[in-house]
Design a protein around this motif. Structure first.
Motif, mmCIF file in Angstrom:
data_model
loop_
_atom_site.group_PDB
_atom_site.id
_atom_site.type_symbol
_atom_site.label_atom_id
_atom_site.label_comp_id
_atom_site.label_asym_id
_atom_site.label_seq_id
_atom_site.Cartn_x
_atom_site.Cartn_y
_atom_site.Cartn_z
ATOM 1 N N ALA A 245 46.053 35.283 87.356
ATOM 2 C CA ALA A 245 45.853 36.727 87.475
ATOM 3 C C ALA A 245 47.164 37.274 88.022
ATOM 4 N N ILE A 246 47.738 38.203 87.289
ATOM 5 C CA ILE A 246 49.093 38.623 87.647
ATOM 6 C C ILE A 246 49.123 40.105 87.988
ATOM 7 N N GLU A 247 49.724 40.368 89.122
ATOM 8 C CA GLU A 247 49.931 41.752 89.550
ATOM 9 C C GLU A 247 51.349 42.139 89.161
ATOM 10 N N LEU A 248 51.517 43.246 88.463
ATOM 11 C CA LEU A 248 52.858 43.637 88.009
ATOM 12 C C LEU A 248 53.129 45.090 88.355
ATOM 13 N N GLU A 249 54.411 45.386 88.395
ATOM 14 C CA GLU A 249 54.792 46.779 88.604
ATOM 15 C C GLU A 249 55.661 47.204 87.434
ATOM 16 N N ILE B 134 58.491 48.903 86.107
ATOM 17 C CA ILE B 134 59.685 49.316 86.849
ATOM 18 C C ILE B 134 60.005 50.789 86.600
ATOM 19 N N GLU B 135 59.805 51.236 85.347
ATOM 20 C CA GLU B 135 60.131 52.636 85.027
ATOM 21 C C GLU B 135 59.199 53.619 85.726
ATOM 22 N N SER B 136 57.875 53.387 85.550
ATOM 23 C CA SER B 136 56.940 54.380 86.082
ATOM 24 C C SER B 136 56.494 54.059 87.506
ATOM 25 N N GLY B 137 56.717 52.844 87.922
ATOM 26 C CA GLY B 137 56.295 52.455 89.263
ATOM 27 C C GLY B 137 54.800 52.188 89.382
ATOM 28 N N THR B 138 54.063 52.209 88.243
ATOM 29 C CA THR B 138 52.623 51.985 88.341
ATOM 30 C C THR B 138 52.314 50.485 88.408
ATOM 31 N N MET B 139 51.187 50.171 89.076
ATOM 32 C CA MET B 139 50.772 48.786 89.208
ATOM 33 C C MET B 139 49.881 48.413 88.024
ATOM 34 N N LYS B 140 50.061 47.206 87.542
ATOM 35 C CA LYS B 140 49.267 46.737 86.391
ATOM 36 C C LYS B 140 48.672 45.379 86.717
ATOM 37 N N PHE B 141 47.796 44.983 85.819
ATOM 38 C CA PHE B 141 47.159 43.677 85.988
ATOM 39 C C PHE B 141 47.193 42.968 84.642
ATOM 40 N N ALA B 142 47.471 41.674 84.662
ATOM 41 C CA ALA B 142 47.454 40.903 83.408
ATOM 42 C C ALA B 142 46.911 39.517 83.676
ATOM 43 N N ARG B 143 46.555 38.860 82.587
ATOM 44 C CA ARG B 143 46.022 37.515 82.711
ATOM 45 C C ARG B 143 46.729 36.623 81.710
ATOM 46 N N LEU C 159 57.193 33.710 84.841
ATOM 47 C CA LEU C 159 56.394 34.804 84.281
ATOM 48 C C LEU C 159 57.246 35.965 83.789
ATOM 49 N N GLU C 160 58.409 36.160 84.412
ATOM 50 C CA GLU C 160 59.217 37.323 84.026
ATOM 51 C C GLU C 160 59.586 37.259 82.549
ATOM 52 N N GLN C 161 59.612 36.051 81.968
ATOM 53 C CA GLN C 161 59.914 35.951 80.538
ATOM 54 C C GLN C 161 58.797 36.566 79.681
ATOM 55 N N LEU C 162 57.592 36.526 80.227
ATOM 56 C CA LEU C 162 56.454 37.060 79.476
ATOM 57 C C LEU C 162 56.343 38.583 79.619
ATOM 58 N N PHE C 163 56.915 39.105 80.693
ATOM 59 C CA PHE C 163 56.771 40.538 80.955
ATOM 60 C C PHE C 163 58.128 41.183 81.234
ATOM 61 N N PRO C 164 58.975 41.288 80.208
ATOM 62 C CA PRO C 164 60.276 41.926 80.450
ATOM 63 C C PRO C 164 60.076 43.377 80.910
ATOM 64 N N HIS C 165 60.980 43.854 81.671
ATOM 65 C CA HIS C 165 60.953 45.216 82.227
ATOM 66 C C HIS C 165 59.806 45.449 83.201
ATOM 67 N N MET C 166 59.206 44.382 83.622
ATOM 68 C CA MET C 166 58.159 44.541 84.629
ATOM 69 C C MET C 166 58.572 43.686 85.823
ATOM 70 N N ARG C 167 58.112 44.109 86.979
ATOM 71 C CA ARG C 167 58.377 43.287 88.162
ATOM 72 C C ARG C 167 57.097 42.523 88.504
ATOM 73 N N ILE C 168 57.215 41.206 88.570
ATOM 74 C CA ILE C 168 56.043 40.400 88.914
ATOM 75 C C ILE C 168 55.847 40.492 90.423
ATOM 76 N N VAL C 169 54.752 41.045 90.816
ATOM 77 C CA VAL C 169 54.503 41.150 92.255
ATOM 78 C C VAL C 169 54.001 39.808 92.776
ATOM 79 N N GLN C 170 53.010 39.293 92.102
ATOM 80 C CA GLN C 170 52.439 38.020 92.547
ATOM 81 C C GLN C 170 51.531 37.490 91.440
#
Ligand SMILES: Nc1ncnc2c1ncn2[C@@H]1O[C@H](COP(=O)(O)OP(=O)(O)OP(=O)(O)O)[C@@H](O)[C@H]1O
Ligand SMILES: [Mg+2]
Length: 712
Positions: free
Chosen positions: A177-181, A183-192, A231-242
């Motif tokens: 379960a991945i928490e992401l931000e 980077i452009e909009s600053g919104t928090m997202k969730f992915a699996r 994980l950053e390879q799977l979600f470019p332009h996103m910041r992996i929070v945890q």
């Protein structure tokens, strides 16, 4: 467990054998069995190090299955508002709560053992669990490339927000379960991201090309850690929070309405598919997972707090079985070569061995090969007309099935009863059933509403213008792989009366025959309960007449209440009763005035005790039945099971002395105490490890027969 003495004040009134105080809960008894399996890992020096790891794996996968079937069933009952109490007086909710309490404690023991004891010892032996961060920069780069090439292409990141539905999380899957931000909009997202189950769970870094450690230590990395790291390879332009691992276990009990099933094979295939969508019965997470993500998962997976387990460390420890591939023989059990008395005597001509006399094999100490040889030989033998066999769990790449196919090609009549409902082997069995059908075997799926668990083979051979029938009757599956680790009996005979019964039984299984009057066999669901109970009662009669009443029963599980009552009564009559029960035992031994004469032991060890044997002294005319049936309602009422008598008194003596040896085990044996708990058998006698003694005996048999072959 509390129980009052049966006859307070010494009054001679008969105890109430139905009292909940005289029964152990079936589910909790199973949990105790799995605890004993866990103890094999917990106790240092009990096994070589990698074998201890194996027992952690077995404990963990056993528990997963328990949740998929038993806990799922209790949850269903609870949800349906069932208030009925189990024989020991618990409601479904009470049972669920007790199970949870026990599981939490077991996980604690398991994890403490794995991380504080086993892992350091592995390290001492040159086997390290490593983290990505501990690697040198150069190695990290190589590993990153490895990830890109080998793992990345198999991954599917699934977004989850108002625009995307919650992804489907399949049974037994491990996920992040991945928490992401953004980077452009600053919104928090969730992915699996699902950790692919097709890849090994544990990577051997020392075997990856390009990684250089400058020594020959074995380095292990959990796959989920490697994925988390990149994980950053799977979600470019996103910041992996945890990222937080979680694992899901679903209800996997296939309910088949056979009466409505047009085609059983298709119905079961559908069942297997829908099993992926069963209700979630357990959600494993790590303590680090933050509350909001927990809540989110619980909401979407529809689980309550009772089903959530916090596990520090890795999830899904059944994956540790992969460590058994490490080529470090000194950290594993010594391999052994089973004896093959038939091969030694008659060079693999199993028919001729059977003609010389009934043959009893005790696997895994005796090889399973003669059973495979028998079918192979039958396939080739021009005198053989037909082969009939039941198949329950044949395993992959089965030489037994290959032999059957070969027999069809040789023009024999081959009829195979394939049990499609064998739990967790359904898919495997469908494949075999189709393959057998394709070559032209008669494949039958058994009787509506009953699982065929009996282990039978019937071979018809023309001899001097007469037809002679050869039989293999067993206590275990036609599976040469498990026959190397499960203890089971094989009985090979041409006994006419037994063959007559087995023929009738096959006719009942394949045709419309409603035959119920078997002369020699005990057959479920027809008469197993009634016959076992009447033999128990007969033993009590003998004891009243002349003393020396004696029963030894060995099985995997004892649950049936009526049989337990009969045993209590026989104990009260003075019959000495020894029960060797590996798994569930709902009977309580040693209760004053109820079960004083009953002893219950459970042997857990290198080999899985799996044979079923029922011995009655019968006034000196010893009677012994072997077969497929445990004493649980399911084996007595809902399955086709066979117990067969061993006609030769010499072989009866052999089995009885094997049972006595197991009873004298004071190394790998647990006894059940009058409070329902188990404790290791310890006494001052010289040590007897029954499985080791059987191994030594097999080695001796091997060397003796070598002498004989050499004519010495
Ligand atoms: N040495 C061992 N000790 C304890 N458990 C073991 C051992 N070896 C294997 N097992 C576990 O035992 C389970 C099988 O036990 P079980 O008695 O249910 O056999 P089975 O082949 O399913 O027979 P049945 O069809 O009669 O239930 C396997 O799932 C395996 O994980
Ligand atoms: Mg089983």
């Amino acid at each position: 467990m509390e129980h009052t003495p049966a006859a307070p004040g010494g009054a001679q009134q008969s105890p109430d054998f139905s009292s909940p105080a005289y029964y152990v809960n079936r589910e909790l008894s199973w949990m105790e069995f799995n605890q004993r399996v866990l103890e094999e890992a917990l106790t240092p020096d009990e096994h070589p190090l990698l074998e201890r790891v194996k027992f952690i794996s077995i404990f963990s996968s056993n528990l997963d299955e328990f949740f998929m079937i038993r806990v799922a069933g209790l949850e269903d009952q609870y949800e349906a508002g069932v208030q009925d109490r189990s024989v020991d007086g618990l409601t479904p909710l009470e049972q669920l709560e007790k199970i949870r309490e026990r599981v939490i404690e077991q996980f604690r023991q398991r994890d403490e053992c794995l991380y504080k004891d086993i892992a350091p010892r592995l390290k001492d032996n040159g086997i390290d669990f490593v983290s990505c961060r501990s690697l040198s920069d150069g190695n990290r780069e190589v590993l990153e490339q490895y990830f890109r090439n080998e793992i990345f292409p198999v991954l599917t990141p699934l977004a989850f927000d108002t625009g995307h539905p919650f992804p489907f999380v399949s049974n037994l899957s491990l996920n992040l379960a991945i928490e992401l931000e953004d980077i452009e909009s600053g919104t928090m997202k969730f992915a699996r991201v699902k950790v692919p189950s097709i890849l090994p769970r544990i990577l051997r870094l020392d075997q990856i090309d390009g990684l250089d450690f400058g020594d020959d230590r074995i380095r292990l990395l959990w796959l989920d850690e490697l994925i988390t790291e990149h994980l950053e390879q799977l979600f470019p332009h996103m910041r992996i929070v945890q990222a937080y691992p979680f694992r899901v276990i679903r209800d996997a009990d296939i309910e088949i309405e056979e009466d409505e099933a047009g085609d059983l094979l298709e119905t079961i295939e559908q069942g297997i598919r829908s099993r992926r969508y069963g209700k979630v019965v357990r959600l494993d997470i790590t303590p680090q997972m933050p509350e909001p993500i927990r809540k989110l998962l619980m909401k979407h997976l529809e689980v309550g707090p009772r089903s959530v387990y916090e596990i520090p460390g890795s999830l899904g420890l059944s994956g540790l079985m992969e460590l058994m591939r490490i080529e470090r023989p000194e950290l594993k059990d010594e391999p052994f070569a089973p004896s093959n008395p038939l091969e030694d005597r008659v060079g693999g001509d199993v028919f001729s061995a059977i003609r010389q006399g009934d043959q009893l094999l005790y696997h895994p100490y005796d090889s399973f090969q003669p059973v495979v040889d028998l079918i192979n030989q039958a396939a080739r033998d021009p005198q053989v007309l037909s082969i009939k066999q039941t198949l329950y769990r044949v395993g992959s790449n089965s030489p037994v099935v290959k032999a059957l196919m070969h027999a069809v090609e040789e023009g024999k009549q081959v009829a195979v009863l394939v049990e499609l409902k064998a739990r967790f082997d359904e898919e495997n069995n469908i494949v075999w059933a189709r393959a057998l059908e394709d070559v032209g075997a008669h494949v039958i799926y058994g009787l509506v509403g009953l699982k065929t668990h009996a282990k039978l083979t019937l071979i018809v051979r023309r001899e001097q213008d007469k037809l002679k029938r050869y039989l293999h009757l067993g206590t275990g599956n036609y599976n040469p792989t498990t026959a190397k680790i499960y203890t089971d009996y094989s009985f090979l005979t041409a006994n006419e009366a037994l063959a007559e019964d087995v023929s009738e039984l096959f006719n009942a299984l394949t045709g419309y025959s409603k035959h119920t009057a078997y002369r020699k066999l005990i057959v479920s669901p027809i008469n197993t309960r009634q016959r076992i109970i009447s033999m128990i009662e007969r033993e009590a009669e003998w004891h009243r007449k002349e003393g020396n009443g004696r029963i030894i029963m060995k099985m995997n599980s004892l649950v049936d209440r009526r049989t337990i009552k009969a045993l209590y009564k026989a104990s009260c009559a003075g019959v000495k009763i020894d029960l060797i029960i590996r798994g569930i035992c709902c009977l309580i031994p040693g209760i004053n005035g109820v079960s004083d004469n009953i002893r219950v032991v459970s042997v857990i060890g290198r080999f899985l005790e799996h044979s079923r044997a029922y011995y009655f002294r019968n006034g000196g005319m010893d009677e012994l039945f072997l077969g497929s049936a445990d004493i649980m309602p399911r084996n007595l009422d809902h399955r086709v099971e066979v117990l067969f008598p061993v006609p030769d008194s010499e072989l009866v003596d052999v089995v009885r002395s094997e049972l006595e040896l197991i009873l004298s085990d004071n190394v790998k044996s647990w006894q059940m105490n009058p409070d329902g708990a188990y404790s290791k058998v310890t006494d001052d006698r010289p040590q007897v490890n029954s499985q080791s003694v059987f191994l030594q005996q097999a080695a001796m048999k091997k060397s003796i027969s070598k002498f004989k072959v050499n004519g010495l």
